[in-house]
Design a protein around this motif. Structure first.
Motif, mmCIF file in Angstrom:
data_model
loop_
_atom_site.group_PDB
_atom_site.id
_atom_site.type_symbol
_atom_site.label_atom_id
_atom_site.label_comp_id
_atom_site.label_asym_id
_atom_site.label_seq_id
_atom_site.Cartn_x
_atom_site.Cartn_y
_atom_site.Cartn_z
ATOM 1 N N TYR A 124 18.763 8.414 59.504
ATOM 2 C CA TYR A 124 17.590 7.798 58.870
ATOM 3 C C TYR A 124 17.131 8.599 57.652
ATOM 4 O O TYR A 124 16.619 8.022 56.683
ATOM 5 N N CYS A 125 17.310 9.905 57.683
ATOM 6 C CA CYS A 125 16.884 10.731 56.563
ATOM 7 C C CYS A 125 17.826 10.631 55.368
ATOM 8 O O CYS A 125 17.608 11.299 54.343
ATOM 9 N N LEU A 126 18.846 9.797 55.447
ATOM 10 C CA LEU A 126 19.667 9.473 54.284
ATOM 11 C C LEU A 126 18.954 8.499 53.349
ATOM 12 O O LEU A 126 19.446 8.224 52.251
ATOM 13 N N LEU A 127 17.811 7.976 53.760
ATOM 14 C CA LEU A 127 17.100 6.978 52.954
ATOM 15 C C LEU A 127 16.773 7.474 51.544
ATOM 16 O O LEU A 127 17.022 6.747 50.572
ATOM 17 N N PRO A 128 16.211 8.685 51.363
ATOM 18 C CA PRO A 128 15.951 9.139 49.984
ATOM 19 C C PRO A 128 17.209 9.197 49.125
ATOM 20 O O PRO A 128 17.177 8.831 47.937
ATOM 21 N N LEU A 129 18.318 9.638 49.707
ATOM 22 C CA LEU A 129 19.566 9.702 48.950
ATOM 23 C C LEU A 129 20.110 8.307 48.647
ATOM 24 O O LEU A 129 20.737 8.093 47.613
ATOM 25 N N SER A 130 19.863 7.362 49.549
ATOM 26 C CA SER A 130 20.272 5.980 49.286
ATOM 27 C C SER A 130 19.475 5.398 48.123
ATOM 28 O O SER A 130 20.029 4.684 47.271
ATOM 29 N N PHE A 160 17.560 15.016 47.570
ATOM 30 C CA PHE A 160 18.103 16.062 48.436
ATOM 31 C C PHE A 160 16.980 16.833 49.131
ATOM 32 O O PHE A 160 16.986 16.989 50.361
ATOM 33 N N PHE A 161 16.012 17.302 48.356
ATOM 34 C CA PHE A 161 14.910 18.061 48.942
ATOM 35 C C PHE A 161 14.072 17.181 49.871
ATOM 36 O O PHE A 161 13.581 17.648 50.911
ATOM 37 N N TRP A 162 13.916 15.925 49.503
ATOM 38 C CA TRP A 162 13.142 15.006 50.339
ATOM 39 C C TRP A 162 13.829 14.790 51.684
ATOM 40 O O TRP A 162 13.193 14.803 52.745
ATOM 41 N N ALA A 163 15.152 14.587 51.653
ATOM 42 C CA ALA A 163 15.908 14.355 52.885
ATOM 43 C C ALA A 163 15.871 15.592 53.785
ATOM 44 O O ALA A 163 15.676 15.480 55.004
ATOM 45 N N VAL A 164 16.067 16.776 53.187
ATOM 46 C CA VAL A 164 16.035 18.009 53.976
ATOM 47 C C VAL A 164 14.654 18.228 54.570
ATOM 48 O O VAL A 164 14.512 18.594 55.751
ATOM 49 N N PHE A 190 24.652 19.637 54.693
ATOM 50 C CA PHE A 190 25.064 18.249 54.911
ATOM 51 C C PHE A 190 24.493 17.337 53.823
ATOM 52 O O PHE A 190 25.226 16.562 53.192
ATOM 53 N N TYR A 191 23.206 17.446 53.571
ATOM 54 C CA TYR A 191 22.585 16.586 52.559
ATOM 55 C C TYR A 191 22.986 16.989 51.148
ATOM 56 O O TYR A 191 22.990 16.152 50.239
ATOM 57 N N PHE A 192 23.336 18.251 50.953
ATOM 58 C CA PHE A 192 23.818 18.674 49.639
ATOM 59 C C PHE A 192 25.145 17.993 49.305
ATOM 60 O O PHE A 192 25.367 17.581 48.159
ATOM 61 N N TRP A 196 25.723 15.554 46.241
ATOM 62 C CA TRP A 196 26.786 15.797 45.254
ATOM 63 C C TRP A 196 27.616 14.539 45.038
ATOM 64 O O TRP A 196 28.023 14.239 43.913
ATOM 65 N N LEU A 197 27.882 13.812 46.100
ATOM 66 C CA LEU A 197 28.592 12.540 45.951
ATOM 67 C C LEU A 197 27.805 11.578 45.076
ATOM 68 O O LEU A 197 28.371 10.863 44.246
ATOM 69 N N VAL A 198 26.502 11.567 45.271
ATOM 70 C CA VAL A 198 25.661 10.642 44.510
ATOM 71 C C VAL A 198 25.704 10.952 43.029
ATOM 72 O O VAL A 198 25.872 10.053 42.194
ATOM 73 N N VAL A 199 25.576 12.217 42.670
ATOM 74 C CA VAL A 199 25.466 12.567 41.254
ATOM 75 C C VAL A 199 26.820 12.633 40.558
ATOM 76 O O VAL A 199 26.928 12.388 39.355
ATOM 77 N N SER A 200 27.876 12.929 41.299
ATOM 78 C CA SER A 200 29.183 13.121 40.652
ATOM 79 C C SER A 200 30.117 11.930 40.781
ATOM 80 O O SER A 200 30.949 11.703 39.902
ATOM 81 N N LEU A 201 30.019 11.166 41.841
ATOM 82 C CA LEU A 201 30.961 10.075 42.057
ATOM 83 C C LEU A 201 30.362 8.695 41.806
ATOM 84 O O LEU A 201 31.005 7.705 42.070
ATOM 85 N N SER A 202 29.127 8.674 41.362
ATOM 86 C CA SER A 202 28.526 7.377 41.072
ATOM 87 C C SER A 202 28.726 6.956 39.623
ATOM 88 O O SER A 202 28.227 5.952 39.182
ATOM 89 N N ASN A 203 29.495 7.755 38.867
ATOM 90 C CA ASN A 203 29.703 7.451 37.456
ATOM 91 C C ASN A 203 31.058 6.813 37.212
ATOM 92 O O ASN A 203 31.723 7.081 36.230
ATOM 93 N N SER A 204 31.505 5.967 38.185
ATOM 94 C CA SER A 204 32.807 5.337 38.027
ATOM 95 C C SER A 204 32.714 4.206 37.023
ATOM 96 O O SER A 204 31.679 3.613 36.829
#
Length: 204
Positions: A124-130, A160-164, A190-192, A196-204
């Motif tokens: 559930y704490c993946l919500l901020p990252l989503s 990241f900080f919000w999820a942690v 884990f949240y880092f 990292w996936l969000v910031v680096s792999l979302s630029n496809s």
């Protein structure tokens, strides 16, 4: 027909039995479950040490968020070199294996939380990252420059900080006082990785 009482758990401290939903219309069951998921999402956005994520755990929210992130993070199928991002299944593996590793670490440190309760909270704490991922995808629709990259980094770092913060808020009391740092470090790691996936792999 009267509802059939359940003996699995009481409604409150008075020991009154809870009623199950065997004879309830499917529509009412779905609406109630959606409200419960939405309520847990609200607690993640505004953590106040609520116990609903622990006492009434479920995996619907984590499954929804994981599917949402996997759909947005996966690489484009029409890409020739196919380096736009991780595959759908890979995102699932990263999220669920990571959550299980953090949970096992908490249990080994003497945590008083069950396995599924921990997975529920971490999911559930993946919500901020989503939310950050969705914002990054919107930003990527624009012509990219340094300013937009910094903006995406800001979204990911904040999430990241919000999820942690939310995860530790819910799980902090389940670890022994002298081992809170040891239990919190894998949560941050884990949240880092997800950030990292969000910031680096979302630029496809």
């Amino acid at each position: 027909m009267d509802s059939i009482p359940s003996i699995s758990k009481p409604i409150n401290g008075e020991g009154k039995p809870e009623f199950n939903t065997l004879d309830e219309p499917i529509r009412l069951t779905i609406v109630r479950d959606l409200k419960a998921v939405g309520n847990k999402f609200f607690h993640v956005l505004y953590p106040r040490q609520q116990t609903s994520l622990l006492t009434e755990w479920d995996l619907w929210g984590p499954l929804i968020l994981c599917t949402f992130m996997a759909l947005l993070l996966q690489g484009r199928s029409d890409s020739t070199d196919h380096d736009g991002g991780p595959e759908f299944a890979e995102v699932f593996v990263i999220v669920w294996v990571g959550a299980m590793a953090v949970t096992i670490n908490t249990k080994l440190l003497g945590g008083t939380i069950s396995f599924f309760q921990s997975v529920c909270v971490l999911g559930y704490c993946l919500l901020p990252l989503s939310i950050a991922l969705a914002l990054c995808r919107i930003v990527l629709l624009l012509q990219q420059n340094t300013l937009f990259f910094v903006l995406r980094c800001g979204f990911s770092l904040t999430a990241f900080f919000w999820a942690v913060w939310a995860a530790i808020k819910f799980l902090g009391d389940s670890s022994p006082p002298r081992r809170k740092i040891l239990a919190g470090y894998p949560i941050g790691l884990f949240y880092f990785v997800i950030a990292w996936l969000v910031v680096s792999l979302s630029n496809s």
